[in-house]
Write a protein that holds these residues in place. Sequence first.
Motif, PDB file in Angstrom:
ATOM      1  N   LEU A 150      -4.869  11.287  -0.105  1.00  0.00           N
ATOM      2  CA  LEU A 150      -3.581  10.646  -0.328  1.00  0.00           C
ATOM      3  C   LEU A 150      -2.495  11.691  -0.628  1.00  0.00           C
TER       4      LEU A 150
ATOM      5  N   HIS B  66      -8.145  10.559  -3.416  1.00  0.00           N
ATOM      6  CA  HIS B  66      -6.841  10.950  -3.957  1.00  0.00           C
ATOM      7  C   HIS B  66      -6.344  12.238  -3.311  1.00  0.00           C
TER       8      HIS B  66
ATOM      9  N   LEU C 197       0.821  -1.218   0.000  1.00  0.00           N
ATOM     10  CA  LEU C 197       0.000   0.000   0.000  1.00  0.00           C
ATOM     11  C   LEU C 197       0.851   1.263   0.000  1.00  0.00           C
TER      12      LEU C 197
ATOM     13  N   GLY D  37       0.657   4.022  -2.870  1.00  0.00           N
ATOM     14  CA  GLY D  37       0.249   5.373  -2.515  1.00  0.00           C
ATOM     15  C   GLY D  37       1.214   6.422  -3.039  1.00  0.00           C
TER      16      GLY D  37
ATOM     17  N   CYS E 283       0.846   6.785  -6.830  1.00  0.00           N
ATOM     18  CA  CYS E 283      -0.440   7.410  -7.179  1.00  0.00           C
ATOM     19  C   CYS E 283      -0.498   8.902  -6.836  1.00  0.00           C
ATOM     20  N   SER E 284       0.457   9.388  -6.064  1.00  0.00           N
ATOM     21  CA  SER E 284       0.358  10.729  -5.489  1.00  0.00           C
ATOM     22  C   SER E 284       0.610  11.825  -6.519  1.00  0.00           C
TER      23      SER E 284
ATOM     24  N   ALA F  21      -3.959   5.253   0.859  1.00  0.00           N
ATOM     25  CA  ALA F  21      -3.922   4.397  -0.334  1.00  0.00           C
ATOM     26  C   ALA F  21      -5.059   3.385  -0.298  1.00  0.00           C
TER      27      ALA F  21
ATOM     28  N   GLU G 141      -0.367   4.669   3.852  1.00  0.00           N
ATOM     29  CA  GLU G 141      -0.995   3.363   3.613  1.00  0.00           C
ATOM     30  C   GLU G 141      -2.506   3.440   3.787  1.00  0.00           C
TER      31      GLU G 141
END
Length: 931
Positions: A876, A873, A782, A786, A789-790, A841, A838
């Motif tokens: 995150l 998002h 995770l 994360g 994806c950030s 995410a 985590e």
Amino acid sequence: MGLNWNEIKSRALLFSKTWADACNEDSQAKPFWIDFFEIFGITNKRVATFELNVKKLGGAQGFVDLFWPGVLLVEHKSRGKSLDDAVDQAIGYLHNLPERDLPQLVVVCDFARFRVRRLATGETAEFELKHLHKHVKLFGLLAGYKVQDIRSEDPVNIKAAERMGRLHDALKASGYSGHALEVLLVRLLFCLFADDTGIFQPAQSFRDFVEERTAPDGSDLGPRLGQLFQVLNTHENQRSKNIDEQLGQFAYINGRLFEETLPMADFSTAMREALLDACALDWSAISPAIFGSLFQSIMDEKARRNLGAHYTSEANILKLIKPLFLDELHAEFERVKGHRNKLFEFHKKLRQLTFFDPACGCGNFLVISYRELRELELKVLRADHELSAHKGQLTVDVHGLIGVNVDQFFGIEIEEFPAQIAQVALWLVDHQMNLRVSVEFGLYFARIPLKSSPQIRHANALRLDWNDVLPEERCSYVLGNPPFIGKKEQTPHQKADFEPVMNRIKGFGVLDFVAAWYVKAADYMRSAVNEAAPRVAFVSTNSITQGEQVGVLWAWMLAQGIHIQFAHRTFSWSNEAKGNAAVHCVIVGFGLNDRNDKTIFEYADIKGEPLAVPAKNINPYLVDFADLLLERRSKPICKVPPLVEGITPLDNGILAFTNEERLAFIQKEPRAEKWIRRWLTGNDLINGETNYCLWLSEATATELRAMPHVMEKIAQVKHFRENSKSSQKFAVTPWLFRETTIPDKYILIPKTSSERRRIFPLGFVENAVATNSALYMNGGGLYEFGIICSAMHNSWLRLLGGRLKSDIRYSKDIVYNNYPWPGFAGEPLSDKHRTAIEQAAQCVLDARAQFADASLADLHDPLTMPPALLKAHQKLDTAVDTAYQPSGGKKSYASDAERVAFLFELYQRITSLLPAPRGKSHNEVRTHDVK
């Protein structure tokens, strides 16, 4: 030489007094209008027809009092008669006139009053005869003073190109082609423009010549055009004394435009009509800045189907020339405009500037640059006029003062036809600007005959020494839009041009074609003293500032002492036309001087307007940071799980199945079901699709032989590999892919994704074989999901990743392995920050799970992303940004570039702690201190 406005006004005043008592239409109208034309210097030629028989609206016969096709229609009445009735009568005649004969001006008059309507706009003016001198500029087109607001998006540009296209097709179909056809069309373009802008006087002289001096069937049009071209190339005092009067009125043009003797073209009735249809357009409204590109496209049938799609918009050209030189010159003008001597020196400076486009095409960049320089010169003349007026000097000698000229402009173009167009386009815009000056100061100014010529060389810019066109020490600015051709799209001829320029640069094979112009420009300016070296700006595909190309090209450029002085980050390079071709581009302005006034133009929306941001330094990634270059690394700079490229099948698709094919294959070979696994490409992950493959890495020989249909496919793979140079060594194990192991669970990252997505799509995958169109992370959880994806990581990716067309490419060696993770520069990552990432995410995954039927393409589309996922998002992003704060990160960032500048700092700190590499390569990291 045309009459100046003062002379025209004096003649108009005398005309008003002469005809003050006229009143009878029958006896006085004709001499009234003959005398009227003499106000504008139109004598010794019948330009108009009196009492022309035409059908009125409704079919009745009527007689137009005076008609000059394409220019003027007059309905004259006796003094005191209704002008309203006269207007109705005049408009009634228009309905049955051929389109090409429609006049620009409709005038009604009763001797005492005039009413003038401009047909194109409906604009109407009415005044008394005694005030004619005050309104005489309404008839400026009769004296060659016609000036219009030239707009590149005006449909007349498309119409003009289409009509020239019809003429081109007809000539080509008749067997007239190649160089002769191209030169003929360029000459006709000049004649059409000259007809409507006062070069040919009176107006419509060329049209009248074609209409009145050639046969309706076109049989003698070719020879007559040849005769006209010969006249245009002969000085007036060297022409035959017996020359036809109508030919003799044409001005001597010079400029070598009409010098070459062409083969005679054979015209038909339809071809003559096509030429007259082209004559009917108002060519004074044509924009030379774009018409050249449109004109060129008529030569290409495919390009013509999307006519108008490929010209470069003026707005985009201005993005380059304003920061390169125009803004600076305007600022200098504002400083000196009130000081006579300084203004004189500034004007002198404008005349000394030179501009060079080594990939000029039809001359768009040169034309706009010249027009803008002339606009600035016009400001100088106005300022000089105002300063003179204070001293009692009320006139300006424009003939002596206009200095800026087309001979300050130089270009190289590999194709002959565009090179010819570029030269003529500069002459056309020169005349348009001369008309502006003429109207401004009331003194007719035209550079006819053409004494100065732009220097457009028909040659290969990559083979030619640019000093042969313009010696470097005389060059002020190099600019342009070199070809957009990727490394894989280059033809053998282009590679043969490219390689001799680039072969001194290690690894040059990864570079786009445009890089050769950067290298040639660096060579061109290097021999100069820094202060005297030309400044350069090119439009380029953004790939030269992203991914692997940066280290190859810019390591060499920086080593030559090149500094980036301004830059436009990625934007959409397109135009206003329908079906336009948009490319994602950057503009890079560079030179040998390390200027203090650097500017980066940022785009929140790549199709929107830029925001100018001052910068201390602009590095090759177009970020305000030191001149840092990222190397290709085989391992991450931080201690994180490695990324691995997916499986390379080398099977020509033989071992792959759609779901339908899988079911059919299992039906005839049931034992194969055990060996079939999900087969995921990067696009499959994004679009929620599933395909399958035979994964036989653990199958024994006995198990394989027990499946005849599988053996049949293996035999096909063996045959394919034996006949493929790149796969021959794998032919001995045809049941295996190139890689034979893959984990049961991993994070999958596609290699490419649409640039529209702000978040690069990735996901967890189980029990599937990832193809080499994706990357996978074994051991990622995770936390790693994360971070990738950030917003922080996506900013890094967007600015540094390569491009496939406009799609973003995720690179393992450049993007991932160079990424500075939190906790590796300064304080270690705390458990608190890791847990927060985590948890955030997991929230993203939970939000995705709410929309199980939606693909990642649906969920990551900026127009359709569900609010719950967007909120996850954002949570995150906050968690990741917070994890970077102990290393100097901020709570919020204004742009991707600001995030990347911070990450560059971390990168420097982290890599300074790494052991030095054993061997240096061309793409080794280099950091140049900002002085």
